[in-house]
Design a protein around this motif. Structure first.
Motif, PDB file in Angstrom:
ATOM      1  N   GLY A   1       0.779  -1.225   0.000  1.00 22.18           N
ATOM      2  CA  GLY A   1       0.000   0.000   0.000  1.00 22.18           C
ATOM      3  C   GLY A   1       0.815   1.282   0.000  1.00 22.18           C
ATOM      4  N   LEU A   2       2.140   1.163   0.028  1.00 18.77           N
ATOM      5  CA  LEU A   2       2.967   2.368  -0.044  1.00 18.77           C
ATOM      6  C   LEU A   2       3.490   2.529  -1.458  1.00 18.77           C
ATOM      7  N   ASP A   3       3.147   3.648  -2.037  1.00 17.50           N
ATOM      8  CA  ASP A   3       3.558   3.959  -3.396  1.00 17.50           C
ATOM      9  C   ASP A   3       4.927   4.635  -3.397  1.00 17.50           C
ATOM     10  N   PRO A   4       5.520   4.809  -4.572  1.00 16.84           N
ATOM     11  CA  PRO A   4       6.819   5.482  -4.646  1.00 16.84           C
ATOM     12  C   PRO A   4       6.805   6.872  -3.995  1.00 16.84           C
ATOM     13  N   GLU A   5       5.684   7.565  -4.078  1.00 20.21           N
ATOM     14  CA  GLU A   5       5.592   8.888  -3.460  1.00 20.21           C
ATOM     15  C   GLU A   5       5.643   8.793  -1.938  1.00 20.21           C
ATOM     16  N   HIS A   6       5.008   7.770  -1.381  1.00 17.29           N
ATOM     17  CA  HIS A   6       5.112   7.537   0.065  1.00 17.29           C
ATOM     18  C   HIS A   6       6.575   7.296   0.452  1.00 17.29           C
ATOM     19  N   GLN A   7       7.228   6.444  -0.323  1.00 16.76           N
ATOM     20  CA  GLN A   7       8.636   6.123  -0.053  1.00 16.76           C
ATOM     21  C   GLN A   7       9.493   7.386  -0.135  1.00 16.76           C
ATOM     22  N   ALA A   8       9.209   8.231  -1.117  1.00 15.73           N
ATOM     23  CA  ALA A   8       9.987   9.460  -1.282  1.00 15.73           C
ATOM     24  C   ALA A   8       9.807  10.387  -0.077  1.00 15.73           C
ATOM     25  N   ILE A   9       8.598  10.466   0.451  1.00 16.84           N
ATOM     26  CA  ILE A   9       8.356  11.303   1.628  1.00 16.84           C
ATOM     27  C   ILE A   9       9.143  10.772   2.824  1.00 16.84           C
ATOM     28  N   VAL A  10       9.129   9.466   3.013  1.00 19.25           N
ATOM     29  CA  VAL A  10       9.873   8.870   4.134  1.00 19.25           C
ATOM     30  C   VAL A  10      11.358   9.185   4.009  1.00 19.25           C
ATOM     31  N   ARG A  11      11.901   9.092   2.798  1.00 22.86           N
ATOM     32  CA  ARG A  11      13.322   9.416   2.592  1.00 22.86           C
ATOM     33  C   ARG A  11      13.595  10.904   2.824  1.00 22.86           C
TER      34      ARG A  11
END
Length: 124
Positions: free
Chosen positions: A52-62
């Motif tokens: 359920g985590l999209d690339p945009e979610h991953q980018a925010i976490v980074r």
């Protein structure tokens, strides 16, 4: 152009228009209201295998390894702030980020504040 659509309908299929809607899965408001100056910081990294985590979610976490405001995140990702708020809501709900809301400013009509300022000036 599709023969059934006019120029206005064709314009609505423009990628910049559709992309944010798709990223947020059609959602336009986060459960928690995040102010533009609310600070988000990563408290738990993602492994990349979370469902359920999209690339945009991953980018925010980074990006949020150091505290960033909603406005800064939106600028870094070139996404509307509303979409960033939705994505932050997802990450907050799943325990990946913590969000600090802006503190309300001191009430400028508070007579005690003026008295403290006058007392300080008199003490000089």
């Amino acid at each position: 152009m599709n023969a059934e659509w006019g120029p206005d309908e064709e314009r609505l299929l423009d990628a910049p228009t559709i992309r944010p809607y798709v990223i947020a899965r059609g959602r336009t408001e986060a459960q928690d209201r995040f102010d533009l100056i609310s600070l988000a910081v990563t408290i738990r990294p993602t492994t990349g295998a979370e469902i359920g985590l999209d690339p945009e979610h991953q980018a925010i976490v980074r990006l949020c390894r150091r505290p960033l405001s909603v406005a800064e995140i939106a600028a870094h990702l070139d996404l509307p702030a509303g979409i960033v708020r939705v994505l932050l809501g997802d990450l907050f709900d799943r325990g990946f980020v913590a969000v600090q809301q802006p503190q309300p400013e001191m009430d400028v009509l508070d007579e005690r504040m003026y008295k403290a300022v006058l007392d300080g000036l008199r003490a000089l």
